[in-house]
Design an enzyme around this catalytic site. Structure first.
Site, short mmCIF file in Angstrom:
data_model
loop_
_atom_site.label_atom_id
_atom_site.label_comp_id
_atom_site.label_asym_id
_atom_site.label_seq_id
_atom_site.Cartn_x
_atom_site.Cartn_y
_atom_site.Cartn_z
N HIS A 83 69.47 -20.74 45.61
CA HIS A 83 68.16 -21.37 45.84
C HIS A 83 68.09 -22.75 45.20
O HIS A 83 67.49 -23.67 45.76
CB HIS A 83 67.04 -20.48 45.30
CG HIS A 83 67.01 -19.12 45.91
ND1 HIS A 83 66.24 -18.09 45.40
CD2 HIS A 83 67.66 -18.59 46.98
CE1 HIS A 83 66.42 -17.01 46.12
NE2 HIS A 83 67.28 -17.28 47.09
N HIS A 240 64.16 -17.77 55.02
CA HIS A 240 64.86 -17.59 53.75
C HIS A 240 66.37 -17.51 53.97
O HIS A 240 67.15 -18.06 53.18
CB HIS A 240 64.39 -16.35 53.00
CG HIS A 240 65.05 -16.22 51.67
ND1 HIS A 240 64.69 -16.98 50.58
CD2 HIS A 240 66.13 -15.50 51.26
CE1 HIS A 240 65.47 -16.71 49.56
NE2 HIS A 240 66.37 -15.82 49.96
N ASP A 244 69.14 -19.89 52.23
CA ASP A 244 70.39 -19.42 51.61
C ASP A 244 71.60 -20.13 52.21
O ASP A 244 72.54 -20.51 51.50
CB ASP A 244 70.55 -17.91 51.81
CG ASP A 244 69.74 -17.09 50.82
OD1 ASP A 244 69.27 -17.64 49.80
OD2 ASP A 244 69.59 -15.87 51.06
N HIS A 267 75.32 -14.46 52.30
CA HIS A 267 76.13 -15.21 51.33
C HIS A 267 77.62 -15.07 51.61
O HIS A 267 78.37 -16.06 51.56
CB HIS A 267 75.84 -14.72 49.91
CG HIS A 267 74.41 -14.89 49.50
ND1 HIS A 267 73.75 -16.09 49.61
CD2 HIS A 267 73.51 -14.01 48.97
CE1 HIS A 267 72.51 -15.96 49.18
NE2 HIS A 267 72.34 -14.70 48.80
#
Length: 317
Positions: A83, A240, A244, A267
């Site tokens: 973030h 979001h 990421d 991720h």
């Protein structure tokens, strides 16, 4: 498209943020400092002994299962950096030293909003050196089951992110955008991390997510959002995931001129595509703003460090 003669930027002054670590549950304090041109983003642990500096770079990523981790948090590395990295790169910060008093960045409200506010409060200053970019020349793609992601040539940093969850509250959502400081601030920075109550309870039993709460995440209980205020957008979930992706791709070390597309990414997949990119020197070149000439030779050592395996386990937003 000819690039403008943009200069690298750093912070005008230092700025401190305090919070808790989402996994440790303990207090976390972090100070962002200005840095010289061509420094990049470097994490500096103020509590660790020995070597405390860890570059925010893809080839020192050590885990991606629950968050993005660089180095070994036990000996100076830092966890949950995505973030912050999204805020720095999204807002156009090329160089900064991130001084932190523990192994994890503060989670704040689960988004990048507090980091963006801190960056805007201190402001940015131009440096003498021209900004450099990674220009994508050939498409690189990673497929894992029904998940996939790819980087393709484009004349600007742009994203096309699709998620697809069985939970009807989320479902299938897509976000397509060009990355600019205005877009990042207004459309992405306030999007919070999310997860199911059942998953968080399992993580608690394993000693993770000890700081997770409705103050820093969107919690789903079956088909219901538990947060009293609800979601900030109907599609906060894909926003979001896009945040990421911006943060994880910032670990390339330089802004990317290209299009990033992903389906059911996270991720791990975001890191996998960087590993794949830097395994293929013909797929990219380093260019300087205002020029079309390549900077450095094939296999540029600054970016093509030691490869690391990218399979670290399942993604958790």
């Amino acid at each position: 498209m000819a690039m403008r003669a943009e200069k690298q930027k750093t912070l005008k002054d230092s700025v401190t943020l305090n919070g808790i670590g989402v996994h440790s549950g303990g207090p976390a304090s972090m100070t962002l400092h200005p840095a010289d041109a061509n420094t990049g983003i470097v994490f500096q642990r103020s509590d660790a002994t020995g070597s405390t500096e860890t570059p925010a770079r893809w080839d020192v990523v050590s885990a991606t299962a629950l968050c993005t981790v660089v180095g070994d948090p036990k000996t100076g590395g830092v966890a949950t950096i995505e973030h912050l990295m999204a805020a720095l790169f999204g807002m156009g910060v090329d160089n900064a030293i991130v001084e932190i008093d523990g192994a994890e960045t503060p989670i704040m409200d689960g988004s990048s909003e507090a980091f963006v506010e801190a960056i805007e409060a201190t402001g940015l200053c131009e440096q003498k050196a021209a900004r450099r970019y990674i220009k994508i020349k050939e498409t690189v793609r990673v497929d894992q089951g029904d998940q996939w992601c790819q980087l393709s040539p484009a004349d600007r940093p742009c994203f096309d992110i699709t998620i697809d969850f069985e939970n009807s509250v989320i479902g299938r959502q897509q976000l397509v955008f060009d990355l600019t400081p205005e877009t990042f601030r207004d459309e992405l920075s306030r999007a919070r991390t999310f997860g199911s109550v059942k998953d968080v309870e399992k993580l608690w039993q394993m000693g993770f997510a000890m700081g997770s709460s409705l103050e820093n995440s969107v919690a789903l209980d079956g088909e219901r959002v538990l947060n009293p205020e609800g979601t900030r957008w109907p599609d906060e979930f894909v926003r979001h995931k896009s945040l990421d992706a911006v943060g994880d791709l910032a670990l390339a070390g330089l802004p990317i001129l290209g299009e990033y597309r992903s389906y059911k990414g996270g991720h791990r997949m975001n890191h996998c595509v960087l590993v794949e990119l830097f395994k293929n020197p013909e797929a990219f070149e380093i260019v300087e703003a205002g020029e079309s000439a390549r900077v450095g030779e094939k296999g540029h050592a600054e970016l093509l460090g030691g490869l690391q395996a990218a399979a670290f386990g399942p993604d958790v937003s």
